[in-house]
Design a protein around this motif. Structure first.
Motif, mmCIF file in Angstrom:
data_model
loop_
_atom_site.group_PDB
_atom_site.id
_atom_site.type_symbol
_atom_site.label_atom_id
_atom_site.label_comp_id
_atom_site.label_asym_id
_atom_site.label_seq_id
_atom_site.Cartn_x
_atom_site.Cartn_y
_atom_site.Cartn_z
ATOM 1 N N GLN A 160 0.828 -1.212 0.000
ATOM 2 C CA GLN A 160 0.000 0.000 0.000
ATOM 3 C C GLN A 160 0.860 1.258 0.000
ATOM 4 O O GLN A 160 0.506 2.254 -0.617
ATOM 5 C CB GLN A 160 -0.921 0.027 1.213
ATOM 6 N N ILE A 161 1.982 1.213 0.678
ATOM 7 C CA ILE A 161 2.844 2.394 0.775
ATOM 8 C C ILE A 161 3.817 2.480 -0.396
ATOM 9 O O ILE A 161 4.033 3.549 -0.963
ATOM 10 C CB ILE A 161 3.603 2.385 2.118
ATOM 11 N N VAL A 162 4.394 1.352 -0.780
ATOM 12 C CA VAL A 162 5.448 1.344 -1.798
ATOM 13 C C VAL A 162 4.903 1.437 -3.215
ATOM 14 O O VAL A 162 5.457 2.147 -4.057
ATOM 15 C CB VAL A 162 6.338 0.088 -1.644
ATOM 16 N N LEU A 163 3.830 0.749 -3.507
ATOM 17 C CA LEU A 163 3.324 0.677 -4.879
ATOM 18 C C LEU A 163 3.108 2.055 -5.522
ATOM 19 O O LEU A 163 3.545 2.271 -6.654
ATOM 20 C CB LEU A 163 2.049 -0.171 -4.927
ATOM 21 N N PRO A 164 2.481 3.027 -4.840
ATOM 22 C CA PRO A 164 2.342 4.344 -5.467
ATOM 23 C C PRO A 164 3.692 5.024 -5.728
ATOM 24 O O PRO A 164 3.817 5.830 -6.635
ATOM 25 C CB PRO A 164 1.534 5.148 -4.448
ATOM 26 N N LYS A 165 4.698 4.686 -4.950
ATOM 27 C CA LYS A 165 6.019 5.302 -5.118
ATOM 28 C C LYS A 165 6.760 4.761 -6.332
ATOM 29 O O LYS A 165 7.715 5.373 -6.793
ATOM 30 C CB LYS A 165 6.891 5.069 -3.877
ATOM 31 N N VAL A 166 6.341 3.611 -6.814
ATOM 32 C CA VAL A 166 6.985 3.007 -7.981
ATOM 33 C C VAL A 166 6.004 2.975 -9.156
ATOM 34 O O VAL A 166 5.980 2.029 -9.929
ATOM 35 C CB VAL A 166 7.558 1.604 -7.669
ATOM 36 N N SER A 167 5.190 4.013 -9.248
ATOM 37 C CA SER A 167 4.245 4.199 -10.358
ATOM 38 C C SER A 167 3.303 3.014 -10.538
ATOM 39 O O SER A 167 2.999 2.616 -11.655
ATOM 40 C CB SER A 167 4.996 4.470 -11.661
ATOM 41 N N ASN A 168 2.880 2.421 -9.425
ATOM 42 C CA ASN A 168 1.973 1.281 -9.443
ATOM 43 C C ASN A 168 2.493 0.130 -10.296
ATOM 44 O O ASN A 168 1.720 -0.614 -10.898
ATOM 45 C CB ASN A 168 0.569 1.700 -9.886
ATOM 46 N N ASP A 169 3.793 -0.017 -10.326
ATOM 47 C CA ASP A 169 4.444 -1.082 -11.082
ATOM 48 C C ASP A 169 4.572 -2.306 -10.174
ATOM 49 O O ASP A 169 5.441 -2.369 -9.305
ATOM 50 C CB ASP A 169 5.815 -0.597 -11.550
ATOM 51 N N GLU A 170 3.670 -3.285 -10.369
ATOM 52 C CA GLU A 170 3.641 -4.497 -9.538
ATOM 53 C C GLU A 170 4.980 -5.242 -9.589
ATOM 54 O O GLU A 170 5.451 -5.748 -8.583
ATOM 55 C CB GLU A 170 2.517 -5.432 -9.992
ATOM 56 N N GLU A 171 5.566 -5.306 -10.768
ATOM 57 C CA GLU A 171 6.829 -6.021 -10.924
ATOM 58 C C GLU A 171 7.937 -5.343 -10.115
ATOM 59 O O GLU A 171 8.742 -6.018 -9.463
ATOM 60 C CB GLU A 171 7.221 -6.093 -12.398
ATOM 61 N N ALA A 172 7.968 -4.013 -10.131
ATOM 62 C CA ALA A 172 8.968 -3.285 -9.339
ATOM 63 C C ALA A 172 8.754 -3.547 -7.855
ATOM 64 O O ALA A 172 9.703 -3.788 -7.111
ATOM 65 C CB ALA A 172 8.904 -1.790 -9.630
ATOM 66 N N PHE A 173 7.484 -3.518 -7.415
ATOM 67 C CA PHE A 173 7.206 -3.787 -6.005
ATOM 68 C C PHE A 173 7.662 -5.185 -5.621
ATOM 69 O O PHE A 173 8.302 -5.393 -4.592
ATOM 70 C CB PHE A 173 5.725 -3.622 -5.660
ATOM 71 N N GLU A 174 7.325 -6.172 -6.447
ATOM 72 C CA GLU A 174 7.695 -7.552 -6.136
ATOM 73 C C GLU A 174 9.213 -7.707 -6.061
ATOM 74 O O GLU A 174 9.722 -8.432 -5.204
ATOM 75 C CB GLU A 174 7.097 -8.524 -7.164
ATOM 76 N N SER A 175 9.935 -7.024 -6.924
ATOM 77 C CA SER A 175 11.401 -7.088 -6.896
ATOM 78 C C SER A 175 11.936 -6.477 -5.607
ATOM 79 O O SER A 175 12.838 -7.027 -4.973
ATOM 80 C CB SER A 175 11.993 -6.343 -8.096
ATOM 81 N N ILE A 176 11.374 -5.335 -5.231
ATOM 82 C CA ILE A 176 11.799 -4.672 -3.996
ATOM 83 C C ILE A 176 11.465 -5.549 -2.802
ATOM 84 O O ILE A 176 12.282 -5.736 -1.892
ATOM 85 C CB ILE A 176 11.146 -3.283 -3.872
ATOM 86 N N TRP A 177 10.264 -6.118 -2.780
ATOM 87 C CA TRP A 177 9.851 -6.977 -1.670
ATOM 88 C C TRP A 177 10.757 -8.211 -1.581
ATOM 89 O O TRP A 177 11.155 -8.621 -0.498
ATOM 90 C CB TRP A 177 8.397 -7.393 -1.802
ATOM 91 N N LEU A 178 11.101 -8.785 -2.714
ATOM 92 C CA LEU A 178 11.966 -9.951 -2.741
ATOM 93 C C LEU A 178 13.326 -9.617 -2.123
ATOM 94 O O LEU A 178 13.887 -10.411 -1.374
ATOM 95 C CB LEU A 178 12.145 -10.452 -4.172
ATOM 96 N N VAL A 202 13.286 1.769 -2.366
ATOM 97 C CA VAL A 202 12.301 2.619 -3.045
ATOM 98 C C VAL A 202 12.952 3.934 -3.463
ATOM 99 O O VAL A 202 12.724 4.430 -4.569
ATOM 100 C CB VAL A 202 11.067 2.860 -2.154
ATOM 101 N N GLU A 203 13.777 4.506 -2.595
ATOM 102 C CA GLU A 203 14.466 5.752 -2.941
ATOM 103 C C GLU A 203 15.366 5.542 -4.156
ATOM 104 O O GLU A 203 15.395 6.378 -5.061
ATOM 105 C CB GLU A 203 15.288 6.253 -1.762
ATOM 106 N N ARG A 204 16.078 4.426 -4.179
ATOM 107 C CA ARG A 204 16.967 4.159 -5.310
ATOM 108 C C ARG A 204 16.192 3.940 -6.599
ATOM 109 O O ARG A 204 16.580 4.422 -7.659
ATOM 110 C CB ARG A 204 17.867 2.974 -5.006
ATOM 111 N N VAL A 205 15.093 3.211 -6.519
ATOM 112 C CA VAL A 205 14.265 2.993 -7.707
ATOM 113 C C VAL A 205 13.696 4.326 -8.197
ATOM 114 O O VAL A 205 13.721 4.621 -9.394
ATOM 115 C CB VAL A 205 13.134 1.979 -7.413
ATOM 116 N N SER A 206 13.220 5.146 -7.272
ATOM 117 C CA SER A 206 12.657 6.448 -7.646
ATOM 118 C C SER A 206 13.712 7.331 -8.290
ATOM 119 O O SER A 206 13.456 7.975 -9.309
ATOM 120 C CB SER A 206 12.072 7.148 -6.419
ATOM 121 N N THR A 207 14.901 7.362 -7.713
ATOM 122 C CA THR A 207 15.988 8.164 -8.276
ATOM 123 C C THR A 207 16.353 7.668 -9.670
ATOM 124 O O THR A 207 16.534 8.471 -10.590
ATOM 125 C CB THR A 207 17.221 8.113 -7.358
#
Length: 129
Positions: free
Chosen positions: A26-44, A57-62
């Motif tokens: 809920q918190i991370v997904l909006p920060k990565v443009s609702n990219d499920e794959e990006a969230f799953e990678s970060i969560w992994l 998340v900061e690194r992905v956003s940057t």
């Protein structure tokens, strides 16, 4: 008997529970443009570790901001090449062009928005922790 020097300077331990995946999502997904794959990678990579989630998340956003800037520059160069061809000029000959104040301001907007998003993200994480 009292403990040694290490005991005198010991700090209290704080145990922090891992984040639930749905809460993090809920918190991370909006920060990565609702990219499920990006969230799953970060969560992994981070699991429920809140500090590590934040760093990733900061690194992905940057990285996304930098990529967007590169893409905008490439589009701008392509538009400039097209304009030069229409004028009958050789687009392979480079000329220095300074950006206008408006262009500079527009390029900075995304970074400012991202900064505000990071502040909101940090606030949300601190509320949970």
């Amino acid at each position: 008997r009292h403990g040694g020097p290490a005991e005198k300077h010991a700090s209290p331990a704080v145990e922090v529970e891992e984040w639930a995946k749905e809460l993090a999502k809920q918190i991370v997904l909006p920060k990565v443009s609702n990219d499920e794959e990006a969230f799953e990678s970060i969560w992994l990579a981070a699991g429920g570790n809140g500090a590590l989630l934040r760093k990733l998340v900061e690194r992905v956003s940057t990285a996304r901001v930098q990529q967007a800037r590169v893409e905008r520059q490439a589009e701008r160069e392509t538009d400039e090449e097209k304009r030069l061809r229409e004028l009958g000029e050789d687009p392979t000959v480079t000329t220095e062009r300074k950006t206008t104040k408006m262009e500079d301001a527009l390029l900075d907007v995304n970074e400012q928005d991202l900064g505000e998003e990071v502040v909101r993200f940090e606030w949300a994480m601190n509320q949970v922790l």
